[in-house]
Design an enzyme around this catalytic site. Sequence first.
Site, PDB file in Angstrom:
ATOM      1  N   TYR A 165     -28.878   8.606 -85.187  1.00  9.96           N
ATOM      2  CA  TYR A 165     -29.767   9.871 -85.561  1.00  9.96           C
ATOM      3  C   TYR A 165     -29.671  10.544 -86.882  1.00  9.96           C
ATOM      4  O   TYR A 165     -30.513  11.125 -87.324  1.00  9.96           O
ATOM      5  CB  TYR A 165     -29.982  10.690 -84.409  1.00  9.96           C
ATOM      6  CG  TYR A 165     -28.450  11.240 -83.963  1.00  9.96           C
ATOM      7  CD1 TYR A 165     -28.006  12.519 -84.827  1.00  9.96           C
ATOM      8  CD2 TYR A 165     -27.794  10.927 -82.839  1.00  9.96           C
ATOM      9  CE1 TYR A 165     -26.756  12.872 -84.446  1.00  9.96           C
ATOM     10  CE2 TYR A 165     -26.438  11.564 -82.452  1.00  9.96           C
ATOM     11  CZ  TYR A 165     -26.023  12.418 -83.414  1.00  9.96           C
ATOM     12  OH  TYR A 165     -24.685  13.187 -82.915  1.00  9.96           O
ATOM     13  N   ARG A 222     -20.858  19.038 -89.667  1.00 11.35           N
ATOM     14  CA  ARG A 222     -20.204  18.216 -88.555  1.00 11.35           C
ATOM     15  C   ARG A 222     -19.963  16.837 -89.273  1.00 11.35           C
ATOM     16  O   ARG A 222     -20.844  16.302 -89.382  1.00 11.35           O
ATOM     17  CB  ARG A 222     -21.034  18.160 -87.511  1.00 11.35           C
ATOM     18  CG  ARG A 222     -20.245  17.725 -86.189  1.00 11.35           C
ATOM     19  CD  ARG A 222     -21.108  17.244 -85.064  1.00 11.35           C
ATOM     20  NE  ARG A 222     -21.670  15.935 -85.348  1.00 11.35           N
ATOM     21  CZ  ARG A 222     -22.683  15.623 -84.520  1.00 11.35           C
ATOM     22  NH1 ARG A 222     -23.332  16.360 -83.779  1.00 11.35           N
ATOM     23  NH2 ARG A 222     -23.244  14.433 -84.769  1.00 11.35           N
ATOM     24  N   HIS A 243     -20.677  13.759 -82.496  1.00 12.02           N
ATOM     25  CA  HIS A 243     -20.543  15.128 -81.657  1.00 12.02           C
ATOM     26  C   HIS A 243     -19.303  15.263 -81.182  1.00 12.02           C
ATOM     27  O   HIS A 243     -18.355  16.154 -81.116  1.00 12.02           O
ATOM     28  CB  HIS A 243     -21.675  15.063 -80.820  1.00 12.02           C
ATOM     29  CG  HIS A 243     -21.857  16.329 -79.731  1.00 12.02           C
ATOM     30  ND1 HIS A 243     -21.904  17.489 -80.158  1.00 12.02           N
ATOM     31  CD2 HIS A 243     -21.434  16.207 -78.465  1.00 12.02           C
ATOM     32  CE1 HIS A 243     -21.610  18.161 -78.895  1.00 12.02           C
ATOM     33  NE2 HIS A 243     -21.385  17.441 -78.137  1.00 12.02           N
TER      34      HIS A 243
HETATM   35  C1  TPP Z   1     -25.549  24.637 -70.880  1.00 13.33           C
HETATM   36  C2  TPP Z   1     -25.453  23.298 -71.128  1.00 13.33           C
HETATM   37  N1  TPP Z   1     -26.354  22.244 -71.775  1.00 13.33           N
HETATM   38  C3  TPP Z   1     -25.867  21.360 -72.305  1.00 13.33           C
HETATM   39  C4  TPP Z   1     -24.662  20.862 -72.567  1.00 13.33           C
HETATM   40  C5  TPP Z   1     -24.398  19.498 -73.224  1.00 13.33           C
HETATM   41  N2  TPP Z   1     -23.816  19.660 -74.455  1.00 13.33           N
HETATM   42  C6  TPP Z   1     -22.892  19.748 -74.771  1.00 13.33           C
HETATM   43  S1  TPP Z   1     -22.467  20.037 -76.386  1.00 13.33           S
HETATM   44  C7  TPP Z   1     -24.148  20.164 -76.808  1.00 13.33           C
HETATM   45  C8  TPP Z   1     -24.544  20.540 -78.152  1.00 13.33           C
HETATM   46  C9  TPP Z   1     -23.981  21.905 -78.662  1.00 13.33           C
HETATM   47  O1  TPP Z   1     -24.380  21.975 -79.947  1.00 13.33           O
HETATM   48  P1  TPP Z   1     -24.028  23.095 -80.826  1.00 13.33           P
HETATM   49  O2  TPP Z   1     -24.070  24.367 -80.012  1.00 13.33           O
HETATM   50  O3  TPP Z   1     -24.670  23.302 -82.008  1.00 13.33           O
HETATM   51  O4  TPP Z   1     -22.078  23.001 -80.895  1.00 13.33           O
HETATM   52  P2  TPP Z   1     -21.399  22.013 -81.647  1.00 13.33           P
HETATM   53  O5  TPP Z   1     -21.266  20.935 -80.605  1.00 13.33           O
HETATM   54  O6  TPP Z   1     -22.279  21.271 -82.714  1.00 13.33           O
HETATM   55  O7  TPP Z   1     -20.165  22.711 -82.130  1.00 13.33           O
HETATM   56  C10 TPP Z   1     -24.863  19.984 -75.616  1.00 13.33           C
HETATM   57  C11 TPP Z   1     -26.267  20.230 -75.650  1.00 13.33           C
HETATM   58  C12 TPP Z   1     -23.612  21.634 -72.088  1.00 13.33           C
HETATM   59  N3  TPP Z   1     -22.490  21.457 -72.280  1.00 13.33           N
HETATM   60  N4  TPP Z   1     -23.865  23.008 -71.504  1.00 13.33           N
END
Ligand code: TPP
Length: 359
Positions: A269, A256, A260
Site C-alpha cells: 500500500y 514510519r 507497521h
Molecule cells: C481499538 C483498536 N482498534 C484497532 C486496533 C488494531 N490496530 C493496531 S495498530 C493500528 C494502527 C494505529 O496507527 P497509529 O495510531 O497511527 O499508530 P502507529 O502504529 O502508526 O504508531 C490499528 C488499527 C487496535 N490495536 N486497537
Amino acid sequence: MEVIARFEVPYYQYLNEESAVVAPLPEFAKDPEQLLHLYRLMVLVRTFDAKAIALQRTGKLGTYPSTRGQEAVFVGMGNALAKTDIYVPYYRDIGTLLQRGVKLSEYLLYWGGDERGNVFSADKDDFPFSVPVGSQPLHAAGIATAFKIRHQKRAVLTVTGDGGSSEGDFYEALNVAGSWQLPVVFVVSNNQWAISVPRSAQTAAQTIAQKAIAAGFSGEQVDGNDVIAVRDRVAAALQKAREKNEPTLLELVCYRHHDHTTADDATRYEPQEIREIEWKKEPVARLRRYLENNKLWTEEQDKKCHEACAAEVEEAVTEYLNTPPQPLESIFDYLYARLPDIYAEQRETLLKKEVPAHG
Ligand SMILES: Cc1ncc(C[n+]2csc(CCOP(=O)(O)OP(=O)(O)O)c2C)c(N)n1
Ligand SMILES: [Mg+2]
C-alpha cells in the site's frame, strides 16, 4: 458577520533537513554533552530496533513494531520527562522507556510473548504498553486528575499515533483535560500511517495539533525528526502542565520507515518512492551532521559509538534468550485476583498432566 475567534497552530523546528540551525537554539542544545547524549541514545535505539527485527525474522521474537525513523520522537520525549512525572506509553516506543529505566531485555521479553516483560523493573508509577489504539489518553487524563486533586506538581505524558487521534477516547480525553485544566501532555506521533491508512484519509483537519483548539487549549506541530525541537517542546509543555495545570497537544511529524509491524507488508500500500524522499529528513543523520559540522563529533567517535551500542544490544539479547520460560500454568495467573472455579479446575488438570514445561 464578524469574526469572533481566530486560532493559530505554531510549527517548531530548530535543525532543518540539512542540519542548518533555523531558529535560536534552546539552552540545553547549547551544551554539547546534552546533544551527544541524545545522539548516542538515538543510535542505541536504532541499533536495538534493527536487532529486534532480525530476531523476529529468525523466529526468536514475536510480532514487533519498529521505531525506525522515529528515534527523535521517543528519545526527545523521554529526555524531557522528570522522574516524578508519569509516562503512559503505547506500543511503539523504545527511546522513552529506555530513559525511564526499562531494560532492553525486558522490552524483548514482552515482544517475545512473555508478560513478565510488561512488569518494568524501573519506575513503578509509569504505565505498561497500551495496545488498544487511542485508549491511553483517557488513562493519562485520569492520572492527571488525581495529581490535580492532590495538589501535586507532577505532569503526565502520553503518546498515541495519528490513527489513534481519530478515536472517540482521544477526543474525550482532550475535552476533559481542557475543561478540568489537567496537567497532561498529549503527544501524537504522526508517522503518516495507521497500518495501511494514510494520514490524508485519517482526518480532514489541516493539522492534528489543531484538535486541541476545540478542547480549549493549545496545540503545536513539531518537526519530529528534529530531536532538539521534540525535547524542547515536550519539556516546555510538561513544565506548563506542572506549574499551571495547563494541558497541551503536540503533533510530532515524522515518518514510519518500516512496515507497521513485522506482521505487515507495506509494499502492498505504500508508494514506492516515498521512503527515499522521507529518509532525507531522518533524525539520526540530521543530528550527526550538525555535530560534525560544529566539530563536536568525528567519524572515529561515531564508529566507536555504534560498536558500543551493538555490544549493549547483544548483552540484552543474550539476557533475553537466556531467560527461562514461565511455567505453563502461568497463563492462569495474571488476569484474575481470584481464579474462577472453572479456570482453577483447568489449572489443576494442567498441573496433573505431564505437559512438557516449555513445549
Ligand atoms: C481499538 C483498536 N482498534 C484497532 C486496533 C488494531 N490496530 C493496531 S495498530 C493500528 C494502527 C494505529 O496507527 P497509529 O495510531 O497511527 O499508530 P502507529 O502504529 O502508526 O504508531 C490499528 C488499527 C487496535 N490495536 N486497537
Ligand atoms: Mg501512525
